[in-house]
Design an enzyme around this catalytic site. Structure first.
Site, PDB file in Angstrom:
ATOM      1  N   SER A  56     -33.853 -36.937 -21.234  1.00  0.00           N
ATOM      2  CA  SER A  56     -33.876 -35.694 -22.029  1.00  0.00           C
ATOM      3  C   SER A  56     -33.210 -35.907 -23.385  1.00  0.00           C
ATOM      4  O   SER A  56     -33.660 -35.364 -24.395  1.00  0.00           O
ATOM      5  CB  SER A  56     -33.227 -34.533 -21.263  1.00  0.00           C
ATOM      6  OG  SER A  56     -31.831 -34.705 -21.149  1.00  0.00           O
ATOM      7  N   ASN A  57     -32.167 -36.728 -23.434  1.00  0.00           N
ATOM      8  CA  ASN A  57     -31.544 -37.024 -24.732  1.00  0.00           C
ATOM      9  C   ASN A  57     -32.488 -37.827 -25.618  1.00  0.00           C
ATOM     10  O   ASN A  57     -32.602 -37.549 -26.814  1.00  0.00           O
ATOM     11  CB  ASN A  57     -30.226 -37.782 -24.537  1.00  0.00           C
ATOM     12  CG  ASN A  57     -29.077 -36.856 -24.197  1.00  0.00           C
ATOM     13  OD1 ASN A  57     -28.580 -36.149 -25.072  1.00  0.00           O
ATOM     14  ND2 ASN A  57     -28.674 -36.829 -22.941  1.00  0.00           N
ATOM     15  N   HIS A  74     -21.425 -40.380 -23.739  1.00  0.00           N
ATOM     16  CA  HIS A  74     -20.823 -40.326 -22.411  1.00  0.00           C
ATOM     17  C   HIS A  74     -20.578 -38.852 -22.064  1.00  0.00           C
ATOM     18  O   HIS A  74     -20.066 -38.105 -22.896  1.00  0.00           O
ATOM     19  CB  HIS A  74     -19.508 -41.113 -22.398  1.00  0.00           C
ATOM     20  CG  HIS A  74     -18.917 -41.211 -21.034  1.00  0.00           C
ATOM     21  ND1 HIS A  74     -19.407 -42.083 -20.084  1.00  0.00           N
ATOM     22  CD2 HIS A  74     -17.912 -40.527 -20.441  1.00  0.00           C
ATOM     23  CE1 HIS A  74     -18.729 -41.927 -18.970  1.00  0.00           C
ATOM     24  NE2 HIS A  74     -17.809 -40.997 -19.148  1.00  0.00           N
ATOM     25  N   LEU A 107     -27.615 -47.353 -18.197  1.00  0.00           N
ATOM     26  CA  LEU A 107     -26.528 -47.622 -17.255  1.00  0.00           C
ATOM     27  C   LEU A 107     -26.102 -49.081 -17.147  1.00  0.00           C
ATOM     28  O   LEU A 107     -25.195 -49.390 -16.387  1.00  0.00           O
ATOM     29  CB  LEU A 107     -26.914 -47.074 -15.870  1.00  0.00           C
ATOM     30  CG  LEU A 107     -27.222 -45.570 -15.876  1.00  0.00           C
ATOM     31  CD1 LEU A 107     -27.537 -45.090 -14.468  1.00  0.00           C
ATOM     32  CD2 LEU A 107     -26.085 -44.760 -16.481  1.00  0.00           C
ATOM     33  N   GLU A 153     -24.978 -32.199 -25.398  1.00  0.00           N
ATOM     34  CA  GLU A 153     -25.528 -33.496 -25.835  1.00  0.00           C
ATOM     35  C   GLU A 153     -26.743 -33.296 -26.732  1.00  0.00           C
ATOM     36  O   GLU A 153     -26.851 -33.918 -27.795  1.00  0.00           O
ATOM     37  CB  GLU A 153     -25.907 -34.333 -24.604  1.00  0.00           C
ATOM     38  CG  GLU A 153     -24.696 -34.736 -23.795  1.00  0.00           C
ATOM     39  CD  GLU A 153     -25.026 -35.652 -22.623  1.00  0.00           C
ATOM     40  OE1 GLU A 153     -24.168 -36.470 -22.282  1.00  0.00           O
ATOM     41  OE2 GLU A 153     -26.135 -35.551 -22.049  1.00  0.00           O
ATOM     42  N   LEU A 191     -24.479 -52.643 -18.756  1.00  0.00           N
ATOM     43  CA  LEU A 191     -23.623 -53.152 -19.826  1.00  0.00           C
ATOM     44  C   LEU A 191     -24.470 -54.009 -20.783  1.00  0.00           C
ATOM     45  O   LEU A 191     -25.299 -54.793 -20.344  1.00  0.00           O
ATOM     46  CB  LEU A 191     -22.540 -54.012 -19.178  1.00  0.00           C
ATOM     47  CG  LEU A 191     -21.231 -54.244 -19.910  1.00  0.00           C
ATOM     48  CD1 LEU A 191     -20.520 -52.919 -20.174  1.00  0.00           C
ATOM     49  CD2 LEU A 191     -20.322 -55.147 -19.058  1.00  0.00           C
TER      50      LEU A 191
HETATM   51  C1  GAR Z   1     -26.439 -37.951 -19.981  1.00  0.00           C
HETATM   52  O1  GAR Z   1     -25.651 -36.879 -19.557  1.00  0.00           O
HETATM   53  C2  GAR Z   1     -25.570 -39.065 -20.519  1.00  0.00           C
HETATM   54  O2  GAR Z   1     -24.403 -38.610 -21.145  1.00  0.00           O
HETATM   55  C3  GAR Z   1     -25.241 -39.810 -19.256  1.00  0.00           C
HETATM   56  O3  GAR Z   1     -26.433 -39.820 -18.519  1.00  0.00           O
HETATM   57  C4  GAR Z   1     -27.132 -38.606 -18.788  1.00  0.00           C
HETATM   58  C5  GAR Z   1     -28.586 -38.957 -19.094  1.00  0.00           C
HETATM   59  O4  GAR Z   1     -29.361 -37.802 -19.194  1.00  0.00           O
HETATM   60  N1  GAR Z   1     -24.758 -41.126 -19.550  1.00  0.00           N
HETATM   61  C6  GAR Z   1     -23.821 -41.742 -18.820  1.00  0.00           C
HETATM   62  O5  GAR Z   1     -23.327 -41.241 -17.826  1.00  0.00           O
HETATM   63  C7  GAR Z   1     -23.412 -43.114 -19.336  1.00  0.00           C
HETATM   64  N2  GAR Z   1     -22.184 -43.542 -18.747  1.00  0.00           N
HETATM   65  P1  GAR Z   1     -30.816 -37.872 -19.805  1.00  0.00           P
HETATM   66  O6  GAR Z   1     -31.532 -39.060 -19.127  1.00  0.00           O
HETATM   67  O7  GAR Z   1     -31.462 -36.583 -19.451  1.00  0.00           O
HETATM   68  O8  GAR Z   1     -30.707 -38.083 -21.282  1.00  0.00           O
END
Ligand code: GAR
Length: 189
Positions: A13-14, A104, A85, A174, A87
């Site tokens: 979604s981001n 994050h 996810l 976000e 590194l």
């Molecule tokens: C988001 O909330 C992001 O901050 C988190 O995964 C989600 C992905 O959402 N990232 C982490 O936890 C990294 N450590 P999305 O796939 O809908 O964008």
């Protein structure tokens, strides 16, 4: 002109918000969405948004220069991690030093580190009885969630919150801030 490559492992979604935000920006081009998961929903979003995508394996990433070569082939100058996810390996860190951003879903330095992603983070925040959480946008270096912090925004944690409801509030933050902070970062280079 900046050329961004977005890395995402899940829903994306981001990634979608970022692509939509920059659609009307002639200075910023999203050249590729990369994922380590062939069935990640972000790949469907990429198709719907007409952004090229690329799936890679653990060996491509850690055991060969394949991903770096792909990034060079598409001309990416900045990497955006959006729910990614794994590194980042040394060869990519060196090639994109100071030009890799991550988001994050908590207020670092709390609730970061290995294993702290997605719902694990929200679960830990709620269990710890925190009254607020938020988002952190930061540069990436060799360690999980330890690079220079560029931006944070807060939201309340409500007594009735579940990891899901808190995740929803965090996602809103976000989507509101990440694209804009990417733009600011690019302007600061
Ligand atoms: C988001 O909330 C992001 O901050 C988190 O995964 C989600 C992905 O959402 N990232 C982490 O936890 C990294 N450590 P999305 O796939 O809908 O964008």
């Amino acid at each position: 002109m900046n050329s961004l490559a977005i890395f995402a492992s899940g829903s994306g979604s981001n990634a979608e918000q970022i692509v939509r935000y920059f659609q009307s920006d002639s200075e910023v081009h999203i050249v590729l969405i990369l994922s380590n998961k062939a069935d990640a929903f972000v790949l469907e979003r990429a198709r719907g948004l007409s952004v090229p995508s690329h799936v890679f394996t653990r060996h491509d990433f850690y055991g060969s220069p394949a991903v770096l070569e792909k990034l060079r082939e598409v001309g990416a100058d900045t990497l955006i991690l959006a729910g990614f996810l794994w590194l980042i390996p040394d060869n990519i860190l060196r090639a994109y030093s100071g030009r890799i951003l991550n988001i994050h879903p908590a207020l670092l330095p709390d609730f970061g580190g290995k294993g702290m992603y997605g719902h694990h983070v929200h679960d830990a925040v709620i269990r710890d009885g925190r009254k607020k959480s938020g988002i952190t946008i930061h540069l990436i270096d060799e360690e999980y969630d330890r690079g220079k912090i560029l931006f944070q925004a807060e939201c309340p944690v409500l007594p009735e919150d579940t990891p899901d409801s808190l995740a929803g509030r965090i996602h809103q933050l976000e989507h509101l801030h990440y694209p804009e902070q990417i733009k600011k970062f690019l302007q600061s280079l």
